[in-house]
Design a protein around this motif. Structure first.
Motif, mmCIF file in Angstrom:
data_model
loop_
_atom_site.group_PDB
_atom_site.id
_atom_site.type_symbol
_atom_site.label_atom_id
_atom_site.label_comp_id
_atom_site.label_asym_id
_atom_site.label_seq_id
_atom_site.Cartn_x
_atom_site.Cartn_y
_atom_site.Cartn_z
ATOM 1 N N ASP A 182 18.057 30.966 8.620
ATOM 2 C CA ASP A 182 18.287 32.221 7.898
ATOM 3 C C ASP A 182 19.173 32.046 6.669
ATOM 4 O O ASP A 182 19.391 33.018 5.924
ATOM 5 C CB ASP A 182 18.914 33.252 8.833
ATOM 6 N N LEU A 183 19.700 30.827 6.477
ATOM 7 C CA LEU A 183 20.553 30.578 5.324
ATOM 8 C C LEU A 183 19.753 29.941 4.190
ATOM 9 O O LEU A 183 18.811 29.184 4.446
ATOM 10 C CB LEU A 183 21.701 29.642 5.694
ATOM 11 N N PRO A 184 20.124 30.189 2.955
ATOM 12 C CA PRO A 184 19.541 29.425 1.847
ATOM 13 C C PRO A 184 19.840 27.946 2.030
ATOM 14 O O PRO A 184 20.866 27.578 2.615
ATOM 15 C CB PRO A 184 20.260 29.993 0.611
ATOM 16 N N CYS A 185 18.959 27.077 1.532
ATOM 17 C CA CYS A 185 19.131 25.632 1.709
ATOM 18 C C CYS A 185 20.495 25.158 1.234
ATOM 19 O O CYS A 185 21.124 24.292 1.858
ATOM 20 C CB CYS A 185 18.030 24.883 0.961
ATOM 21 N N ALA A 186 20.963 25.717 0.112
ATOM 22 C CA ALA A 186 22.237 25.287 -0.460
ATOM 23 C C ALA A 186 23.412 25.600 0.452
ATOM 24 O O ALA A 186 24.447 24.930 0.389
ATOM 25 C CB ALA A 186 22.444 25.938 -1.826
ATOM 26 N N GLU A 187 23.281 26.602 1.315
ATOM 27 C CA GLU A 187 24.343 26.942 2.260
ATOM 28 C C GLU A 187 24.140 26.239 3.600
ATOM 29 O O GLU A 187 25.107 25.876 4.272
ATOM 30 C CB GLU A 187 24.385 28.458 2.472
ATOM 31 N N ALA A 188 22.887 26.039 3.981
ATOM 32 C CA ALA A 188 22.589 25.414 5.274
ATOM 33 C C ALA A 188 23.060 23.966 5.321
ATOM 34 O O ALA A 188 23.586 23.512 6.344
ATOM 35 C CB ALA A 188 21.089 25.493 5.558
#
Length: 308
Positions: A182-188
């Motif tokens: 559920d997170l954007p790749c940059a945050e995951a």
């Protein structure tokens, strides 16, 4: 207490162009060193090491390693009784980018663990398909024992970079983007792999222009990261010698053997990673890379160890 002087030492090689030279140097320093050569598969080669060795604990040295402290292999390694069944992985310094961590480092294995491995090409589950550390009881020791030299050929440098570009997107054998869907790749990515591996990924993708073939390692790391993070790459491929060899011969060398084509694609990969993952990867020239390695200390792994 593990008396390392009584442990068999096994040098593992497959197709590394610097393997023979490294084996000669290690054999001169540690004459009891045995060699397992040409066994296809990470798991199979390590199982073979467990077969040729006879000691309760076995020290393995990868073919791209140069020992910095051979005398350590004749010391005594003090461990708690509860930890004797663990695999101890020592830090190695990468000659391309200066990173010092467990990648490619010297390891001490219980022989029973080597003989019963189920990892990489023989993995019992997805967690073991890419590395040992997620399926065997690992213990990272913050002591530098060797230097990893992956620049014996263009292919060796590319393969090393590509493999780490893939692996550093995982933790506990799981991709960041599966762990945090559920997170954007940059945050995951930073949330999953942690600050140390996040930092290492950025360094692999930026540093090494001062070393012959360092650009190949950087290009490989960027490509591995892009394919894994953004293009749905099957990460188990990095443990498949046949796939990696095919990928190099059919897709990489013919297209990017020309340095101008390689530089252009590497820059495109850098842009893609920065935009999609916010990695802030830099293009460092030779002078900047050398300066970085002279001043960078990195985040360290910690483990209790005493040598007597």
């Amino acid at each position: 207490m593990i008396d390392l002087s009584t442990c068999d030492v096994v040098f593992l090689s497959f197709d590394e162009p610097n393997a023979d030279v490294h084996f000669e140097r290690i054999s001169a320093a540690v004459p009891r060193t045995l060699r397992v050569h040409g066994v296809k598969g990470f798991d199979a080669a390590h199982r073979r090491a467990g077969e040729v060795a006879t000691s309760e604990h076995v020290i393995t040295i990868d073919a791209d390693n140069l020992l910095l402290d051979p005398g350590f292999l004749s010391a005594r390694f003090d461990v708690a009784p509860r930890d004797r069944a663990r695999v101890f992985s020592f830090s190695a310094r990468n000659a391309v980018n200066g990173l010092s961590y467990g990648n490619g480092g010297v390891k001490i294995w219980p022989r029973s663990t080597l003989r019963t491995l189920q990892t990489h090409e023989n993995a019992a589950n997805e967690r073991g398909a890419v590395d040992f550390c997620w399926t065997v009881p690992y213990y990272q020791v913050n002591r530098l024992l060797s230097e990893v030299v992956v620049t014996g050929s263009d292919y060796q440098a590319f393969r090393a970079g590509f493999r780490e570009g893939v692996k550093l997107n995982l933790a506990d054998g799981q991709l960041a983007y599966d762990a945090y869907p559920d997170l954007p790749c940059a945050e995951a990515l930073p949330a999953h792999v942690g600050p140390s591996n996040y930092e290492r990924l950025r360094v692999w993708c930026s540093v090494g222009a001062d070393v012959d073939r360092g650009d190949w390692a950087i290009f490989g790391a960027r490509l591995g990261c892009v394919k894994t993070a953004l293009h749905g790459f099957d990460v188990a491929n990095v443990a498949n010698y046949g796939w990696t060899d095919y990928f190099w011969k059919e897709k990489i060398a013919p297209t990017y053997g020309d340095i101008s084509a390689r530089d252009a694609e590497s820059e495109a990969l850098r842009t893609e990673l920065n935009e999609a993952l916010d990695l802030d990867i830099k293009d460092l020239d030779a002078e900047a890379s050398a300066w970085f390695k002279s001043s960078f200390r990195g985040q360290r792994a910690y483990g209790a160890m005493r040598v007597v």
